[in-house]
Design a protein around this motif. Structure first.
Motif, mmCIF file in Angstrom:
data_model
loop_
_atom_site.group_PDB
_atom_site.id
_atom_site.type_symbol
_atom_site.label_atom_id
_atom_site.label_comp_id
_atom_site.label_asym_id
_atom_site.label_seq_id
_atom_site.Cartn_x
_atom_site.Cartn_y
_atom_site.Cartn_z
ATOM 1 N N THR A 265 0.828 -1.210 0.000
ATOM 2 C CA THR A 265 0.000 0.000 0.000
ATOM 3 C C THR A 265 0.858 1.254 0.000
ATOM 4 N N ALA A 266 1.939 1.238 0.794
ATOM 5 C CA ALA A 266 2.801 2.414 0.905
ATOM 6 C C ALA A 266 3.529 2.702 -0.411
ATOM 7 N N LEU A 267 4.015 1.667 -1.078
ATOM 8 C CA LEU A 267 4.699 1.879 -2.356
ATOM 9 C C LEU A 267 3.739 2.419 -3.413
ATOM 10 N N ALA A 268 2.508 1.932 -3.394
ATOM 11 C CA ALA A 268 1.509 2.462 -4.329
ATOM 12 C C ALA A 268 1.216 3.933 -4.039
ATOM 13 N N LYS A 269 1.139 4.291 -2.771
ATOM 14 C CA LYS A 269 0.901 5.680 -2.395
ATOM 15 C C LYS A 269 2.075 6.568 -2.799
ATOM 16 N N ALA A 270 3.298 6.062 -2.614
ATOM 17 C CA ALA A 270 4.481 6.840 -3.003
ATOM 18 C C ALA A 270 4.508 7.074 -4.506
ATOM 19 N N ALA A 271 4.076 6.083 -5.283
ATOM 20 C CA ALA A 271 4.028 6.255 -6.738
ATOM 21 C C ALA A 271 2.983 7.293 -7.129
ATOM 22 N N GLU A 272 1.845 7.297 -6.436
ATOM 23 C CA GLU A 272 0.814 8.298 -6.722
ATOM 24 C C GLU A 272 1.295 9.706 -6.389
ATOM 25 N N ARG A 273 2.080 9.832 -5.332
ATOM 26 C CA ARG A 273 2.592 11.144 -4.919
ATOM 27 C C ARG A 273 3.844 11.544 -5.690
ATOM 28 N N HIS A 274 4.323 10.691 -6.593
ATOM 29 C CA HIS A 274 5.535 10.966 -7.381
ATOM 30 C C HIS A 274 6.719 11.296 -6.472
ATOM 31 N N ALA A 275 6.903 10.469 -5.445
ATOM 32 C CA ALA A 275 8.006 10.678 -4.518
ATOM 33 C C ALA A 275 9.340 10.426 -5.207
ATOM 34 N N GLU A 276 10.377 11.080 -4.711
ATOM 35 C CA GLU A 276 11.714 10.884 -5.261
ATOM 36 C C GLU A 276 12.262 9.518 -4.857
ATOM 37 N N ILE A 277 12.140 9.181 -3.597
ATOM 38 C CA ILE A 277 12.570 7.870 -3.106
ATOM 39 C C ILE A 277 11.633 7.425 -1.984
ATOM 40 N N VAL A 278 11.742 6.143 -1.668
ATOM 41 C CA VAL A 278 11.069 5.572 -0.496
ATOM 42 C C VAL A 278 12.141 4.960 0.392
ATOM 43 N N ILE A 279 12.170 5.371 1.649
ATOM 44 C CA ILE A 279 13.115 4.815 2.617
ATOM 45 C C ILE A 279 12.391 3.720 3.399
ATOM 46 N N LEU A 280 12.836 2.496 3.233
ATOM 47 C CA LEU A 280 12.252 1.350 3.934
ATOM 48 C C LEU A 280 13.125 1.042 5.147
ATOM 49 N N ARG A 281 12.689 1.528 6.304
ATOM 50 C CA ARG A 281 13.475 1.332 7.531
ATOM 51 C C ARG A 281 13.196 -0.051 8.104
ATOM 52 N N LEU A 282 14.262 -0.796 8.393
ATOM 53 C CA LEU A 282 14.146 -2.174 8.848
ATOM 54 C C LEU A 282 14.692 -2.344 10.258
ATOM 55 N N ASN A 283 13.944 -3.058 11.065
ATOM 56 C CA ASN A 283 14.398 -3.528 12.377
ATOM 57 C C ASN A 283 13.614 -4.801 12.658
ATOM 58 N N THR A 284 14.115 -5.920 12.150
ATOM 59 C CA THR A 284 13.336 -7.151 12.179
ATOM 60 C C THR A 284 14.211 -8.365 12.462
ATOM 61 N N PRO A 285 13.694 -9.320 13.236
ATOM 62 C CA PRO A 285 14.416 -10.579 13.449
ATOM 63 C C PRO A 285 14.175 -11.586 12.342
ATOM 64 N N GLY A 286 13.301 -11.251 11.385
ATOM 65 C CA GLY A 286 12.924 -12.164 10.316
ATOM 66 C C GLY A 286 11.418 -12.340 10.280
ATOM 67 N N GLY A 287 10.966 -13.455 9.762
ATOM 68 C CA GLY A 287 9.527 -13.692 9.684
ATOM 69 C C GLY A 287 9.190 -14.753 8.666
ATOM 70 N N LEU A 288 8.002 -14.640 8.104
ATOM 71 C CA LEU A 288 7.500 -15.627 7.156
ATOM 72 C C LEU A 288 8.107 -15.408 5.773
ATOM 73 N N SER A 289 8.547 -16.483 5.149
ATOM 74 C CA SER A 289 9.175 -16.366 3.835
ATOM 75 C C SER A 289 8.178 -15.921 2.771
ATOM 76 N N THR A 290 6.910 -16.327 2.916
ATOM 77 C CA THR A 290 5.908 -15.912 1.933
ATOM 78 C C THR A 290 5.716 -14.401 1.945
ATOM 79 N N SER A 291 5.634 -13.826 3.131
ATOM 80 C CA SER A 291 5.483 -12.374 3.241
ATOM 81 C C SER A 291 6.742 -11.658 2.786
ATOM 82 N N MET A 292 7.909 -12.228 3.106
ATOM 83 C CA MET A 292 9.185 -11.645 2.663
ATOM 84 C C MET A 292 9.236 -11.566 1.143
ATOM 85 N N ARG A 293 8.826 -12.635 0.477
ATOM 86 C CA ARG A 293 8.866 -12.648 -0.984
ATOM 87 C C ARG A 293 7.853 -11.677 -1.583
ATOM 88 N N GLU A 294 6.724 -11.494 -0.936
ATOM 89 C CA GLU A 294 5.765 -10.488 -1.410
ATOM 90 C C GLU A 294 6.379 -9.097 -1.350
#
Length: 465
Positions: free
Chosen positions: A52-81
């Motif tokens: 949803t956030a990437l779609a919103k950034a594309a609509e707003r014609h943002a210059e970049i999107v900063i994806l801040r990460l702080n994660t121990p991992g998770g589900l591989s299916t969600s990671m691949r999405e």
């Protein structure tokens, strides 16, 4: 005429101002840096939020999107999405492990490798990407599948190659996947493989020196200054030169859908919702017309089933849980020992088998299983106790329940009359004559007529006199 000329001049000036202002406004809009934050385990909620956030950034014609990460991992299916959305994004995505003390472990390592630019804050670390469960390859990603013998075509035998066949397949698939991401972004593919096979980790400075990331930045403002002027390749093979020096940071908050998903896709919450839903329906069937248990149970059951649909579950375990609950429901209506014990055993085994993977943040708590089993055992013991009391206690229905009850004589004529007992007025008969207000005892009931006699105490007194 003078008025017309003045109006024409004013219109010309207005148009010139609009034309001169519009490029500036477009430039202002093009220098918008939007931020997304993944804090905690990567799951369905994270994947929905990033999409949803990437779609919103594309609509707003943002210059970049900063994806801040702080994660121990998770589900591989969600990671691949998430990785698929990053690779398809027309807006450059900067993966940024922050703040200090954060880490991008397991699934976070793959996501950082997939970002157009990878950055870390001082005091952070990356790695430990050994797979727990890895799904299929992302369509269109070069080199996302191992060769025929199950190994990446560019790699030889590795000293820590797993011997178990299934583990080897999963690990080799993960190696091929992360190497393809590294080759796509021009990063250190050898260390990426080491992070998968040997759970290797690196600090921010070590990752920079090893070519795993592109830069180290203390905060988002410094990050924007460092990426300014870099050329990146986005989806479709288009190249874009970043102009982020004066970009304005704007955070994209997760919507209510992502917030709800983050709660209900917790395995423990999903498990509890499922139990509340099933027992709500059981209580509704046992006491029809109460309405509230049925409504609450239906809502919780649907939410629980929806969350289980998003999680990797073992359907055999789910079926065993349902069998156990069904047996306990039968125990409530037809108390036996064998059915109840069978239900508890089936439920415990099903709960242990329910989730196929124990990814970070997606393991079913032993406390939840223990409390649920304790509730089941309590329910089972309560049913057995009620059965034992019913077997030992006096009859509560029919003639046996009426025998021995005291009754007050309301009126009497020769051998028939009316008595009051157990809150009701009854027709009665007997072999003796009684007076109004006298207390008698019910000896039997025949065709809705009570057979009464004197109480033993009154009969004893009469004999003594």
């Amino acid at each position: 005429m003078q008025t017309f000329k003045a109006a024409l001049v004013a219109a010309t000036v207005f148009v010139a101002l609009v034309v001169s202002i519009r490029p500036g406004a477009a430039e202002e809009n093009s220098r918008l840096a939007m931020t997304i934050a993944i804090d905690g385990a990567v799951g369905p909620a994270s994947a929905s939020y990033v999409k949803t956030a990437l779609a919103k950034a594309a609509e707003r014609h943002a210059e970049i999107v900063i994806l801040r990460l702080n994660t121990p991992g998770g589900l591989s299916t969600s990671m691949r999405e998430i990785i698929a959305d990053v690779l398809a994004s027309p807006i450059p995505v900067v993966g940024y492990v922050a703040p200090s003390g954060a880490h991008a472990a397991s699934a976070g390592t793959y996501i950082l490798y997939a970002a157009h630019i990878a950055a870390m804050a001082p005091g952070t670390n990356i790695g430990a990407a050994t797979p727990v469960q890895i799904g299929g390859p992302i369509p269109g990603l070069p080199g996302a599948a191992p060769d025929k013998d199950g190994k990446d075509s560019k790699d030889g035998d590795h000293p820590s190659e797993p011997k178990d066949a299934m583990t080897a397949k999963v690990t080799n698939d993960a190696v091929a996947f992360i190497r393809s991401l590294a080759e796509l972004r021009g990063r250190n593919a050898d260390w990426a493989e080491k992070a998968v096979r040997d759970a290797a980790t690196l600090s921010a400075n070590g990752a920079l020196q090893a070519g795993v990331i592109d830069l180290v930045a203390r905060d988002p403002a410094e990050l924007l200054r460092q990426v300014d002027g870099r050329v990146v390749e986005v989806a479709g093979g288009k190249t874009q030169r970043l102009a982020t020096k004066d970009a304005v940071l704007e955070a994209i908050d997760p919507g209510w859908i992502s917030r709800v998903l983050a709660v209900i896709t917790d395995p423990n919450v999903a498990f509890i919702l499922l139990m509340v839903g099933i027992y709500g329906l059981i209580f509704e069937f046992m006491t029809p017309g109460t309405v509230a248990p049925g409504i609450v149970g239906t809502i919780c059951l649907l939410l629980g089933l929806y969350s289980l649909n998003l999680l990797p579950i073992n359907y055999a375990g789910f079926a065993l849980m349902l069998v156990g609950i069904a047996l306990l429901a039968i125990e409530a209506f037809n108390p036996t020992v064998v059915i109840g014990l069978g239900g508890i055993v089936a439920f415990v085994l099903g709960a242990l088998m329910l989730f196929r993977v124990e990814a970070p943040g997606y393991a079913l708590s032993w406390w939840v299983i223990g409390i649920t089993v304790a509730v089941f055992v309590t329910f089972f013991l309560a049913v057995l106790g009620a059965l034992r009391r019913a077997a030992r206690g006096p009859a509560l229905l029919g003639a046996q329940a009426m025998r021995g009850l005291p009754a007050e004589v309301l009126d009497w004529s020769e051998t028939t009359g009316h008595v009051f007992t157990n809150g009701e007025r009854w027709q009665a008969r007997g072999t003796e004559t009684f007076k109004s207000g006298e207390t008698v005892e019910v000896a039997n009931i025949i065709d809705l007529t009570l057979v009464v006699r004197r109480t033993p105490a009154a009969a004893g007194q009469g004999g003594t006199a």
